[in-house]
Design a protein around this motif. Structure first.
Motif, mmCIF file in Angstrom:
data_model
loop_
_atom_site.group_PDB
_atom_site.id
_atom_site.type_symbol
_atom_site.label_atom_id
_atom_site.label_comp_id
_atom_site.label_asym_id
_atom_site.label_seq_id
_atom_site.Cartn_x
_atom_site.Cartn_y
_atom_site.Cartn_z
ATOM 1 N N UNK A 149 10.976 5.201 -28.099
ATOM 2 C CA UNK A 149 12.150 5.128 -27.232
ATOM 3 C C UNK A 149 12.514 3.675 -26.916
ATOM 4 N N UNK A 150 13.820 3.417 -26.892
ATOM 5 C CA UNK A 150 14.334 2.095 -26.524
ATOM 6 C C UNK A 150 15.141 2.273 -25.249
ATOM 7 N N UNK A 151 14.655 1.674 -24.176
ATOM 8 C CA UNK A 151 15.308 1.738 -22.870
ATOM 9 C C UNK A 151 16.236 0.533 -22.755
ATOM 10 N N UNK A 152 17.509 0.789 -22.494
ATOM 11 C CA UNK A 152 18.512 -0.272 -22.374
ATOM 12 C C UNK A 152 18.937 -0.358 -20.917
ATOM 13 N N UNK A 153 18.617 -1.478 -20.256
ATOM 14 C CA UNK A 153 18.878 -1.664 -18.832
ATOM 15 C C UNK A 153 20.112 -2.533 -18.615
ATOM 16 N N UNK A 154 20.984 -2.102 -17.707
ATOM 17 C CA UNK A 154 22.150 -2.912 -17.370
ATOM 18 C C UNK A 154 21.797 -3.841 -16.205
ATOM 19 N N UNK A 161 22.296 -3.680 -13.127
ATOM 20 C CA UNK A 161 21.841 -2.999 -11.904
ATOM 21 C C UNK A 161 20.453 -2.371 -12.074
ATOM 22 N N UNK A 162 19.869 -2.487 -13.249
ATOM 23 C CA UNK A 162 18.562 -1.892 -13.500
ATOM 24 C C UNK A 162 18.627 -0.436 -13.916
ATOM 25 N N UNK A 163 19.849 0.107 -14.052
ATOM 26 C CA UNK A 163 20.005 1.477 -14.549
ATOM 27 C C UNK A 163 19.735 1.451 -16.052
ATOM 28 N N UNK A 164 19.365 2.595 -16.579
ATOM 29 C CA UNK A 164 19.025 2.588 -17.993
ATOM 30 C C UNK A 164 19.641 3.752 -18.748
ATOM 31 N N UNK A 165 19.726 3.535 -20.044
ATOM 32 C CA UNK A 165 20.029 4.587 -21.013
ATOM 33 C C UNK A 165 18.929 4.476 -22.057
ATOM 34 N N UNK A 166 18.483 5.593 -22.581
ATOM 35 C CA UNK A 166 17.406 5.552 -23.561
ATOM 36 C C UNK A 166 17.804 6.325 -24.807
ATOM 37 N N UNK A 167 17.468 5.747 -25.937
ATOM 38 C CA UNK A 167 17.646 6.382 -27.239
ATOM 39 C C UNK A 167 16.433 6.004 -28.081
ATOM 40 N N UNK A 168 16.086 6.849 -29.035
ATOM 41 C CA UNK A 168 14.983 6.495 -29.934
ATOM 42 C C UNK A 168 15.504 5.534 -31.000
ATOM 43 N N UNK A 196 3.277 0.420 -30.862
ATOM 44 C CA UNK A 196 4.298 0.326 -29.831
ATOM 45 C C UNK A 196 4.669 1.702 -29.270
ATOM 46 N N UNK A 197 4.624 1.797 -27.940
ATOM 47 C CA UNK A 197 4.932 3.053 -27.268
ATOM 48 C C UNK A 197 6.392 3.099 -26.823
ATOM 49 N N UNK A 198 6.956 1.958 -26.447
ATOM 50 C CA UNK A 198 8.348 1.909 -25.981
ATOM 51 C C UNK A 198 8.837 0.469 -26.005
ATOM 52 N N UNK A 199 10.158 0.337 -25.983
ATOM 53 C CA UNK A 199 10.812 -0.975 -25.972
ATOM 54 C C UNK A 199 11.806 -0.985 -24.828
ATOM 55 N N UNK A 200 11.881 -2.102 -24.119
ATOM 56 C CA UNK A 200 12.871 -2.289 -23.062
ATOM 57 C C UNK A 200 13.754 -3.473 -23.406
ATOM 58 N N UNK A 201 15.047 -3.321 -23.158
ATOM 59 C CA UNK A 201 16.012 -4.405 -23.392
ATOM 60 C C UNK A 201 16.904 -4.484 -22.160
#
Length: 188
Positions: free
Chosen positions: A141-146, A148-155, A109-114
């Motif tokens: 990295x875990x990308x957290x999208x609200x 509006x499609x904006x994101x915050x990322x944390x590992x 796994x390279x990344x996760x999106x939620x």
């Protein structure tokens, strides 16, 4: 899931990051990760909470099955509720369970999106963090999208510090030897 023409917002976000990458993802990888987790929300079964969550897992190209297209490999999931609330399953665990039965393991796994419909950013719950830790390195990295499609990322390591994963367990041989020694001590 449909694949769209590159999103100018995603491209601008990628361009603003170092070396044209967003936390190690190319513009195409970032776009497909964000698009698929946002689209996965529509498949959520959440008649009780009405809280839709979509998740996507970007498969590391080094471990993915070769594809005739250059589209990054993605596995998606959405939350599935149950009238008996604790029986429901979060989107992240649905996606990861699907990945595991397809043969993916740690390193895949390279990344996760939620993605959620919230104004704020929503991280994976504690149970999902531990579940993801079984199959992902702390650097993923875990990308957290609200909404509006904006994101915050944390590992994963930032979301689950001092985590307990398979690498923390002694080998089966060491555990068996310890049980044998404990049995001998009790007998003596």
């Amino acid at each position: 899931m449909s694949t769209a023409i590159p999103d100018p917002v995603a491209t601008a976000l990628v361009s603003s990051e170092q070396n044209g990458l967003v936390h190690g993802l190319s513009a195409a990888e970032f776009q497909i990760l964000s698009l698929t987790c946002i689209e996965a929300k529509a498949t959520a079964y959440c008649p009780y909470s009405l809280f839709r969550v979509g998740a996507s897992l970007l498969i590391n190209p080094n471990t993915a099955t070769p594809s005739p297209t250059s589209t990054p490999a993605i596995i998606t999931g959405a939350n599935v509720e149950n009238a008996s609330y604790p029986v429901g399953t979060c989107a992240e665990r649905v996606a990861m369970g699907t990945a595991v039965i397809q043969g993916h393991r740690i390193g895949s796994f390279k990344a996760i999106g939620v993605a959620t419909d919230m104004d704020d950013f929503c991280s994976p719950c504690g149970m999902c963090r531990q579940y993801l830790r079984e199959f992902c390195e702390n650097e993923v990295p875990i990308f957290m999208f609200n909404k509006r499609g904006e994101y915050r990322v944390m590992t994963l390591g930032e979301l689950l510090p001092m985590s307990f994963g398979p690498d923390k367990l002694p080998s089966r041989e060491v555990l068996a030897r310890g049980l044998e020694e404990e049995g001998k001590t009790k007998v003596a």
